[in-house]
Motif scaffolding. Structure first.
Motif, PDB file in Angstrom:
ATOM      1  N   PRO A 167     -64.723  14.621  26.629  1.00  0.00           N
ATOM      2  CA  PRO A 167     -65.138  13.429  25.672  1.00  0.00           C
ATOM      3  C   PRO A 167     -65.156  12.298  26.261  1.00  0.00           C
ATOM      4  O   PRO A 167     -64.470  11.812  27.153  1.00  0.00           O
ATOM      5  N   ALA A 168     -66.233  11.278  25.947  1.00  0.00           N
ATOM      6  CA  ALA A 168     -66.693  10.202  26.382  1.00  0.00           C
ATOM      7  C   ALA A 168     -67.370   9.433  25.448  1.00  0.00           C
ATOM      8  O   ALA A 168     -68.150   9.959  24.521  1.00  0.00           O
ATOM      9  N   GLY A 169     -67.004   7.981  25.204  1.00  0.00           N
ATOM     10  CA  GLY A 169     -67.730   7.211  24.527  1.00  0.00           C
ATOM     11  C   GLY A 169     -68.895   6.513  25.372  1.00  0.00           C
ATOM     12  O   GLY A 169     -69.229   6.820  26.656  1.00  0.00           O
ATOM     13  N   TYR A 170     -69.790   5.403  24.746  1.00  0.00           N
ATOM     14  CA  TYR A 170     -70.853   4.908  25.230  1.00  0.00           C
ATOM     15  C   TYR A 170     -70.301   4.154  26.445  1.00  0.00           C
ATOM     16  O   TYR A 170     -70.931   4.265  27.580  1.00  0.00           O
ATOM     17  N   ASP A 171     -69.139   3.665  26.579  1.00  0.00           N
ATOM     18  CA  ASP A 171     -68.779   2.805  27.770  1.00  0.00           C
ATOM     19  C   ASP A 171     -68.494   3.821  28.852  1.00  0.00           C
ATOM     20  O   ASP A 171     -68.979   3.575  29.997  1.00  0.00           O
ATOM     21  N   ASP A 172     -67.917   4.771  28.634  1.00  0.00           N
ATOM     22  CA  ASP A 172     -67.712   5.660  29.793  1.00  0.00           C
ATOM     23  C   ASP A 172     -68.943   6.578  30.262  1.00  0.00           C
ATOM     24  O   ASP A 172     -69.010   6.693  31.433  1.00  0.00           O
ATOM     25  N   LEU A 173     -69.921   6.861  29.293  1.00  0.00           N
ATOM     26  CA  LEU A 173     -71.129   7.174  29.689  1.00  0.00           C
ATOM     27  C   LEU A 173     -71.898   6.435  30.348  1.00  0.00           C
ATOM     28  O   LEU A 173     -72.587   6.809  31.414  1.00  0.00           O
ATOM     29  N   ALA A 174     -71.965   5.229  30.188  1.00  0.00           N
ATOM     30  CA  ALA A 174     -72.916   4.010  30.854  1.00  0.00           C
ATOM     31  C   ALA A 174     -72.221   3.818  32.261  1.00  0.00           C
ATOM     32  O   ALA A 174     -72.732   3.829  33.305  1.00  0.00           O
ATOM     33  N   ALA A 175     -70.853   3.863  32.343  1.00  0.00           N
ATOM     34  CA  ALA A 175     -70.103   3.841  33.722  1.00  0.00           C
ATOM     35  C   ALA A 175     -70.685   4.948  34.686  1.00  0.00           C
ATOM     36  O   ALA A 175     -70.840   4.559  35.853  1.00  0.00           O
ATOM     37  N   VAL A 176     -70.472   6.060  34.165  1.00  0.00           N
ATOM     38  CA  VAL A 176     -70.898   7.312  34.960  1.00  0.00           C
ATOM     39  C   VAL A 176     -72.445   7.067  35.566  1.00  0.00           C
ATOM     40  O   VAL A 176     -72.700   7.148  36.636  1.00  0.00           O
ATOM     41  N   LEU A 177     -73.320   6.675  34.425  1.00  0.00           N
ATOM     42  CA  LEU A 177     -74.866   6.383  35.110  1.00  0.00           C
ATOM     43  C   LEU A 177     -74.682   5.331  36.155  1.00  0.00           C
ATOM     44  O   LEU A 177     -75.520   5.598  37.037  1.00  0.00           O
ATOM     45  N   LEU A 178     -74.259   4.384  35.844  1.00  0.00           N
ATOM     46  CA  LEU A 178     -74.134   3.143  36.764  1.00  0.00           C
ATOM     47  C   LEU A 178     -73.667   3.745  38.088  1.00  0.00           C
ATOM     48  O   LEU A 178     -74.065   3.276  39.240  1.00  0.00           O
ATOM     49  N   ARG A 179     -72.499   4.199  38.216  1.00  0.00           N
ATOM     50  CA  ARG A 179     -71.706   4.903  39.425  1.00  0.00           C
ATOM     51  C   ARG A 179     -72.665   5.763  40.133  1.00  0.00           C
ATOM     52  O   ARG A 179     -72.807   5.608  41.356  1.00  0.00           O
ATOM     53  N   LYS A 180     -73.324   6.560  39.458  1.00  0.00           N
ATOM     54  CA  LYS A 180     -74.181   7.444  40.350  1.00  0.00           C
ATOM     55  C   LYS A 180     -75.814   6.795  40.503  1.00  0.00           C
ATOM     56  O   LYS A 180     -76.553   7.678  40.782  1.00  0.00           O
ATOM     57  N   HIS A 181     -76.111   5.829  39.966  1.00  0.00           N
ATOM     58  CA  HIS A 181     -77.381   4.934  40.317  1.00  0.00           C
ATOM     59  C   HIS A 181     -78.353   5.786  39.477  1.00  0.00           C
ATOM     60  O   HIS A 181     -79.359   5.967  40.034  1.00  0.00           O
ATOM     61  N   ALA A 182     -78.032   6.030  38.232  1.00  0.00           N
ATOM     62  CA  ALA A 182     -79.154   6.918  37.633  1.00  0.00           C
ATOM     63  C   ALA A 182     -80.270   6.022  37.051  1.00  0.00           C
ATOM     64  O   ALA A 182     -80.206   4.674  37.106  1.00  0.00           O
ATOM     65  N   PRO A 183     -81.371   6.606  37.071  1.00  0.00           N
ATOM     66  CA  PRO A 183     -82.582   5.663  36.590  1.00  0.00           C
ATOM     67  C   PRO A 183     -82.263   4.819  35.265  1.00  0.00           C
ATOM     68  O   PRO A 183     -81.540   5.223  34.330  1.00  0.00           O
ATOM     69  N   SER A 184     -82.876   3.675  35.368  1.00  0.00           N
ATOM     70  CA  SER A 184     -82.526   2.878  34.171  1.00  0.00           C
ATOM     71  C   SER A 184     -82.979   3.237  32.882  1.00  0.00           C
ATOM     72  O   SER A 184     -82.476   3.088  31.665  1.00  0.00           O
ATOM     73  N   HIS A 185     -84.047   4.119  32.693  1.00  0.00           N
ATOM     74  CA  HIS A 185     -84.397   4.785  31.435  1.00  0.00           C
ATOM     75  C   HIS A 185     -83.383   5.656  30.865  1.00  0.00           C
ATOM     76  O   HIS A 185     -83.462   5.701  29.473  1.00  0.00           O
ATOM     77  N   LEU A 186     -82.473   6.233  31.629  1.00  0.00           N
ATOM     78  CA  LEU A 186     -81.237   6.864  31.221  1.00  0.00           C
ATOM     79  C   LEU A 186     -80.325   5.701  30.504  1.00  0.00           C
ATOM     80  O   LEU A 186     -79.769   6.433  29.411  1.00  0.00           O
ATOM     81  N   LEU A 187     -79.953   5.063  30.981  1.00  0.00           N
ATOM     82  CA  LEU A 187     -79.093   4.076  30.391  1.00  0.00           C
ATOM     83  C   LEU A 187     -79.667   3.391  29.015  1.00  0.00           C
ATOM     84  O   LEU A 187     -78.918   3.173  28.269  1.00  0.00           O
ATOM     85  N   TRP A 188     -80.933   3.215  29.164  1.00  0.00           N
ATOM     86  CA  TRP A 188     -81.518   2.608  27.944  1.00  0.00           C
ATOM     87  C   TRP A 188     -81.627   3.597  27.005  1.00  0.00           C
ATOM     88  O   TRP A 188     -81.188   3.341  25.635  1.00  0.00           O
ATOM     89  N   ARG A 189     -81.543   4.989  27.237  1.00  0.00           N
ATOM     90  CA  ARG A 189     -81.267   5.952  26.191  1.00  0.00           C
ATOM     91  C   ARG A 189     -80.288   5.912  25.377  1.00  0.00           C
ATOM     92  O   ARG A 189     -80.104   6.246  24.410  1.00  0.00           O
ATOM     93  N   LEU A 190     -79.119   5.524  26.088  1.00  0.00           N
ATOM     94  CA  LEU A 190     -77.712   5.346  25.636  1.00  0.00           C
ATOM     95  C   LEU A 190     -77.624   4.270  24.904  1.00  0.00           C
ATOM     96  O   LEU A 190     -76.591   4.136  24.019  1.00  0.00           O
TER      97      LEU A 190
END
Length: 85
Positions: A27-50
């Protein structure tokens, strides 16, 4: 000058998010999910989705996250027209 940003089809962002977010991050909240995306250098549109997610809610699975994202009132990043300022 015309915007040359690629248009992301609606279904593709789900597939991209599933590839970036490991099953063991839930389980994860917004902050956890956003941190994973940032750590993995995911495209910004994915972070925007969250960005429309409730900050106090924990998601138990990727499917639960998708369900919430599909019901959120945030419009597609590709549908924005105009200047942000």
């Amino acid at each position: 000058m015309e915007d040359q940003s690629p248009v992301i089809p609606e279904a593709d962002w789900r597939q991209e998010l599933a590839m970036v977010l490991p099953v063991d991050c839930f389980p994860a909240g917004y902050d956890d999910l956003a941190a994973v995306l940032l750590r993995k250098h995911a495209p910004s549109h994915l972070l925007w989705r969250l960005s429309g997610l409730p900050r106090a809610r924990a998601f138990g699975s990727l499917q639960e996250l998708f369900d919430c994202l599909e019901h959120s009132q945030v419009s597609s990043p590709n549908s924005y027209v105009g200047h942000p300022y």
